[in-house]
Enzyme design. Structure first.
Site, mmCIF file in Angstrom:
data_model
loop_
_atom_site.group_PDB
_atom_site.id
_atom_site.type_symbol
_atom_site.label_atom_id
_atom_site.label_comp_id
_atom_site.label_asym_id
_atom_site.label_seq_id
_atom_site.Cartn_x
_atom_site.Cartn_y
_atom_site.Cartn_z
ATOM 1 N N SER A 40 20.444 110.770 10.924
ATOM 2 C CA SER A 40 19.647 109.840 11.709
ATOM 3 C C SER A 40 19.276 110.453 13.063
ATOM 4 C CB SER A 40 20.417 108.520 11.865
ATOM 5 O OG SER A 40 19.588 107.496 12.368
ATOM 6 N N ASP B 56 14.254 104.100 2.629
ATOM 7 C CA ASP B 56 15.059 104.049 3.843
ATOM 8 C C ASP B 56 14.493 102.959 4.752
ATOM 9 O OD1 ASP B 56 16.253 104.458 6.347
ATOM 10 O OD2 ASP B 56 16.359 106.620 6.101
ATOM 11 N N HIS C 85 19.802 104.104 4.350
ATOM 12 C CA HIS C 85 19.790 105.040 5.481
ATOM 13 C C HIS C 85 21.053 105.902 5.558
ATOM 14 C CE1 HIS C 85 18.248 106.530 9.240
ATOM 15 N NE2 HIS C 85 19.283 106.103 9.939
#
Length: 286
Positions: A102, A224, A252
């Site tokens: 991320s 996602d 995610h």
């Protein structure tokens, strides 16, 4: 090189650095927003036999030294990137493979712009250079969406974490993983979580992507909720020497919900590195 004798270094204490594994090639795993190094626990065992694995917590996360947290420094991702460089220099690392989840994808990219000579490859898992929609760019969130997130975190961080965990994981058949992620979120100080969220969702690293000289792999999932497919395609288009793999996994957090597939794709990259090096070596003979 034996790194373990250096673990008393103040930087390594600050970031709760752990050094594992038996190999010589170093992998640095960097966790995402609201989490800690524990989120890698479902995949790290697969690398310990053949690699040197470095785990750490960003200051303000996990078991880092929270007394070192500085709201001014960590108001931007550059502050976190400086800490990555600190860890690399404290351990005298070279030719590292940096795997960031991320927001850590962009933190790793910023660190590689500062010190490209120590990075061998970057692996981005669920990356985004900009989360907010722009005139010619769809990041997935409007400004109002981001402000709602900030307000929810500020008013009721635990409530926000409880509501967001199932959505971002996207694996409803594994409620124990939702509980695991929720516990990770709840271990973070709410005010620090808000500051990290603001640094994350206000970022715009699109121009820096174009300057990256370190080869990179982007791992995206089929769906996602934080990063639309067009975002990772943007990274592929505008980042030199980047290639994209869209996994079958959803959500995610593929390293939590789909560890086997995540391990497979990362190791596929390593095989490509080996074959590429062998090809260059054979070419040099002629």
């Amino acid at each position: 090189m034996n790194l373990n004798h250096k673990t008393a270094h103040p930087i390594l204490v600050r970031n709760n650095v752990k050094i594992l594994g038996e190999g010589t090639q170093t992998i640095v795993f960097a966790h995402g927003f609201g989490c800690a190094q524990t989120t890698w626990k479902y995949i790290t065992d697969a690398f310990l036999k053949d690699y040197k694995v470095i785990l750490f917590d960003y200051v303000g996360s996990g078991n880092s030294d929270i007394s070192k947290y500085d709201y001014h420094k960590y108001a931007t991702l550059e502050g976190y990137a400086c800490d990555v460089i600190d860890i690399i220099e404290a351990l005298d690392l070279k030719d590292i493979i940096f795997i960031g989840h991320s927001v850590s994808s962009m933190i790793g990219m910023l660190a590689a712009l500062q010190k490209p000579e120590v990075f061998k490859k970057l692996v981005f898992i669920g990356p985004s250079p900009k989360y907010v929609n722009d005139l010619d760019y769809i990041g997935g969130f409007d400004t109002a969406d981001i402000e709602t997130i900030f307000n929810h975190i500020a008013e009721d961080y635990k409530g926000w974490a409880k509501s967001i965990s199932p959505a971002v994981l996207a694996c409803p058949d594994k409620p124990e993983l939702e509980e695991f992620l929720l516990e990770c979120f709840e271990e973070t100080n709410p005010s620090i979580a808000l500051a990290f969220a603001m640094a994350t969702f206000k970022v715009d690293c699109r121009e820096q992507l174009k300057e990256l000289s370190v080869p990179s792999l982007t791992l995206s999932t089929a769906n996602d909720p934080m990063v639309p497919l067009n975002v990772v395609e943007y990274i592929k288009e505008y980042t030199p020497d980047n290639f994209l793999v869209v996994m079958k996994a959803t959500g995610h957090y593929p390293h939590i919900c789909a560890p086997e597939e995540t391990i497979k794709e990362i190791k596929n990259l390593f095989l490509k590195l080996i074959f590429s090096a062998q090809s260059l070596h054979l070419f040099d003979k002629f």
